[in-house]
Motif scaffolding. Structure first.
Motif, PDB file in Angstrom:
ATOM      1  N   ARG A  15       4.086  20.768   0.672  1.00  0.00           N
ATOM      2  CA  ARG A  15       4.299  19.883  -0.480  1.00  0.00           C
ATOM      3  C   ARG A  15       3.719  18.503  -0.209  1.00  0.00           C
ATOM      4  O   ARG A  15       3.026  17.911  -1.031  1.00  0.00           O
ATOM      5  CB  ARG A  15       5.787  19.752  -0.785  1.00  0.00           C
ATOM      6  N   THR A  16       4.000  17.979   0.987  1.00  0.00           N
ATOM      7  CA  THR A  16       3.511  16.648   1.347  1.00  0.00           C
ATOM      8  C   THR A  16       1.991  16.604   1.370  1.00  0.00           C
ATOM      9  O   THR A  16       1.369  15.681   0.852  1.00  0.00           O
ATOM     10  CB  THR A  16       4.066  16.236   2.720  1.00  0.00           C
ATOM     11  N   ASN A  17       1.380  17.616   1.955  1.00  0.00           N
ATOM     12  CA  ASN A  17      -0.085  17.675   2.015  1.00  0.00           C
ATOM     13  C   ASN A  17      -0.698  17.694   0.631  1.00  0.00           C
ATOM     14  O   ASN A  17      -1.708  17.052   0.363  1.00  0.00           O
ATOM     15  CB  ASN A  17      -0.526  18.901   2.809  1.00  0.00           C
ATOM     16  N   LYS A  18      -0.072  18.455  -0.261  1.00  0.00           N
ATOM     17  CA  LYS A  18      -0.607  18.555  -1.614  1.00  0.00           C
ATOM     18  C   LYS A  18      -0.471  17.244  -2.358  1.00  0.00           C
ATOM     19  O   LYS A  18      -1.371  16.807  -3.068  1.00  0.00           O
ATOM     20  CB  LYS A  18       0.119  19.669  -2.377  1.00  0.00           C
ATOM     21  N   GLN A  19       0.668  16.600  -2.226  1.00  0.00           N
ATOM     22  CA  GLN A  19       0.896  15.366  -2.948  1.00  0.00           C
ATOM     23  C   GLN A  19      -0.024  14.255  -2.459  1.00  0.00           C
ATOM     24  O   GLN A  19      -0.410  13.378  -3.215  1.00  0.00           O
ATOM     25  CB  GLN A  19       2.361  14.955  -2.798  1.00  0.00           C
ATOM     26  N   GLU A  20      -0.391  14.317  -1.178  1.00  0.00           N
ATOM     27  CA  GLU A  20      -1.290  13.297  -0.635  1.00  0.00           C
ATOM     28  C   GLU A  20      -2.734  13.541  -1.041  1.00  0.00           C
ATOM     29  O   GLU A  20      -3.527  12.613  -1.143  1.00  0.00           O
ATOM     30  CB  GLU A  20      -1.177  13.286   0.890  1.00  0.00           C
ATOM     31  N   SER A  21      -3.095  14.807  -1.261  1.00  0.00           N
ATOM     32  CA  SER A  21      -4.500  15.123  -1.518  1.00  0.00           C
ATOM     33  C   SER A  21      -4.836  15.235  -2.992  1.00  0.00           C
ATOM     34  O   SER A  21      -6.001  15.249  -3.352  1.00  0.00           O
ATOM     35  CB  SER A  21      -4.861  16.446  -0.832  1.00  0.00           C
ATOM     36  N   CYS A  22      -3.817  15.326  -3.865  1.00  0.00           N
ATOM     37  CA  CYS A  22      -4.077  15.506  -5.289  1.00  0.00           C
ATOM     38  C   CYS A  22      -3.349  14.449  -6.094  1.00  0.00           C
ATOM     39  O   CYS A  22      -2.285  13.986  -5.712  1.00  0.00           O
ATOM     40  CB  CYS A  22      -3.610  16.898  -5.750  1.00  0.00           C
ATOM     41  N   SER A  23      -3.934  14.058  -7.198  1.00  0.00           N
ATOM     42  CA  SER A  23      -3.273  13.131  -8.110  1.00  0.00           C
ATOM     43  C   SER A  23      -3.335  13.720  -9.503  1.00  0.00           C
ATOM     44  O   SER A  23      -4.365  14.241  -9.916  1.00  0.00           O
ATOM     45  CB  SER A  23      -3.948  11.764  -8.078  1.00  0.00           C
ATOM     46  N   LEU A  24      -2.252  13.604 -10.234  1.00  0.00           N
ATOM     47  CA  LEU A  24      -2.169  14.176 -11.571  1.00  0.00           C
ATOM     48  C   LEU A  24      -2.749  13.220 -12.607  1.00  0.00           C
ATOM     49  O   LEU A  24      -2.435  12.037 -12.613  1.00  0.00           O
ATOM     50  CB  LEU A  24      -0.708  14.477 -11.905  1.00  0.00           C
ATOM     51  N   LYS A  25      -3.587  13.745 -13.465  1.00  0.00           N
ATOM     52  CA  LYS A  25      -4.211  12.935 -14.494  1.00  0.00           C
ATOM     53  C   LYS A  25      -4.158  13.690 -15.813  1.00  0.00           C
ATOM     54  O   LYS A  25      -4.107  14.916 -15.837  1.00  0.00           O
ATOM     55  CB  LYS A  25      -5.675  12.649 -14.133  1.00  0.00           C
TER      56      LYS A  25
END
Length: 531
Positions: free
Chosen positions: A184-194
């Motif tokens: 979860r942490t890796n995903k949140q750091e590598s992706c941003s919701l737009k």
């Protein structure tokens, strides 16, 4: 199995021994029982400390699988597995980049083979045990994300069940699986919701998705992490020659920080002049703006209104409004036909409710006798098929709850679930002898009457879907031939209680926020006689 296949399996078994030498001293690998894109499964005999021999399933993961993803799957199995119909893990062997997970072997039936032979009581038992397994993994904050019959093993004779394959599993915000927290942490750091739109192309003549204004609050039970879309995960269609999935190895996930799905920007007939010009103009006006992953320049935030409706629906080009929006990044795991509406519409906040929807699709197949119930080549057609059952109004209202707007060119009424399921089940409940043809023609006529009530096709086997998609109407050709040789178990199906369809309706609630949970479903009146 032919001689050539046997020889090939022997070579692969020998290669496995060479890759993981420790196995040779512990297991006698008998045969290969399953093969997928990311792993292979073997049946092996191992000697226990008591001196007895036992059967095991050896799942050999391909060397390119991400170590964190492999470790997370193992942790899911070891923490939640071994109880309440969740598969556990016995051992794990690793040599360099080769990993073999050893699990108990459960001999099981193919869902399609027994679908029409289950009594209604067995159907209730099947669903009760599936929901029991989901309750357990959801308690630990695990979202399976690929619930389907081939991932829920069933031994009819021994009354044993096992939920398998956690290769696509993700964690809820309060997950008790430590490695799922890491993912979860890796995903949140590598992706941003737009903000993004799924409109702009005529992917389906009756359905269009556009973004809701960002001021709308997304009403879902829990927050969900961003992950990569596993678009390649597909299960063979009914009657297809693809190998049957064992332990869900087809859907093992390869972890990737950045998804590369650009299918939402496709057009059927792109305009060569206007479209290119518009793209150039958009690029010039946004030199200072960041580019999206798809390589399309994004306009500054003040260049257009967020709630502005695009003007390219049902046209052969993508408008500037759609081109200016950034690409949506959202989880899209699972198998076609079992994906929940919030997955199909790329809602970023996905919860354990997506597993409940998949369980509802399984229950729909059991009650109707149709598997696969939904067959669609893309998300828009998949959503349109769901809409034929749940109705366009219900779909539109549910989409607003998770920040999407669904536009439909016609009003599609929701089908009454009992009428639908009973009509489809009668189509395969043929008797042998002189009455066979009369029964068949009567069932086909019933389907045609139901179909013509609202001018919308009923979900059928893959043949019927393909033919109806092209405009022809050949219900009689879609009747499965295997029903002629296998007797249909009618025990209890003439008195299906209303509670069954009430539970089905709750499982297939279009709104994930109000969809029933596994724990609530186990307390449903349908299961009042189950402990």
């Amino acid at each position: 199995m032919s001689l050539g296949d046997s020889t090939e399996d022997e070579r692969e078994i020998e290669k496995l021994y060479e890759a993981v030498p420790q196995l040779r001293n512990i297991f006698y690998i008998k045969s290969k029982i399953g093969e997928g894109t990311f792993s292979s499964v073997y049946l092996a005999i191992g000697r226990l400390r008591s001196g007895e021999d036992a059967k095991f399933a050896l799942k050999h993961l391909i060397p390119t699988s991400h170590p964190t993803r492999i470790a997370a799957e193992l942790q899911c199995l070891s923490v939640s597995g071994g109880e309440d119909n969740v598969m556990g893990v016995k051992y794990c062997f690793r040599n360099k980049d080769h990993v073999v997970i050893v699990m108990p072997y459960l001999e099981h039936e193919c869902f399609a083979d027994i679908l029409h032979n289950l009594s209604f009581e067995e159907t209730k038992e099947y669903m009760f045990n599936l929901l029991k397994a989901l309750r357990r993994i959801h308690y630990f904050g695990i979202v399976h994300r690929d619930v389907k019959p081939s991932n829920f093993l069933y031994n009819r004779k021994l009354k044993q069940f096992a939920l398998v394959d956690f290769g696509l599993a993700q964690g809820t915000p309060d997950t008790k699986i430590e490695l799922l927290k890491v993912l979860r942490t890796n995903k949140q750091e590598s992706c941003s919701l737009k903000p993004y739109t799924l409109s702009g192309n005529r992917v389906h003549p009756n359905v269009l998705l556009v973004n809701q204004p960002s001021s709308k609050k997304q009403s879902v039970k829990q927050q969900w992490s961003l992950t990569n879309p596993e678009d390649q995960v597909k299960e063979g269609l009914f009657g297809a020659s693809t190998p049957r999935s064992v332990f869900g190895e087809r859907n093992f996930n390869v972890y990737s920080a950045f998804p590369n799905d650009t299918s939402t920007l496709k057009t059927i007939k792109p305009s060569k002049v206007v479209d290119v010009t518009n793209r150039k103009l958009a690029a010039k006006k946004s030199v200072s703006a960041k580019c999206t992953n798809a390589g399309v320049a994004r306009k500054p935030a003040n260049a257009f209104q967020v709630n502005q409706v695009c003007d390219c629906y049902a046209r052969d080009q993508v408008c500037n409004i759609c081109l200016a929006r950034a690409r949506q990044v959202a989880p899209r795991a699972g198998t076609p036909g079992f994906r929940a509406p919030e997955v199909l519409t790329k809602c970023p906040d996905q919860t354990t409710a997506i597993d409940i929807w998949s369980a509802g699709i399984i229950f729909l197949s059991l009650l109707s006798g149709r598997y696969h119930f939904f067959n669609a080549g893309d998300d828009m057609n998949a959503l349109a098929q769901i809409m034929t059952i749940r109705g366009s109004k219900e779909t539109i209202q549910a989409a607003k709850c998770f920040g999407k707007t669904v536009l439909c060119s016609k009003d599609i009424p929701a089908k009454e679930l009992r009428t639908l399921c009973e009509g489809l089940r009668k189509a395969v409940s043929f008797k042998s002898g002189e009455q066979h043809e009369a029964q068949k023609q009567k069932a086909v006529l019933q389907l045609k009457i139901m179909e013509n009530q609202d001018g919308w096709f009923l979900p059928e086997s893959s043949n019927l879907h393909q033919e109806n998609s092209t405009g022809s109407n050949s219900c009689s050709e879609s009747i499965p031939d295997q029903m002629d040789t296998e007797p249909v178990n009618v025990e209890g199906w003439d008195r299906v209680p209303e509670e069954a369809y009430h539970l089905l309706d709750r499982l297939l609630d279009m709104n994930p926020a109000t969809r029933i949970t596994a724990e609530e479903a186990l307390l449903h009146p349908l299961f009042k006689n189950f402990s």
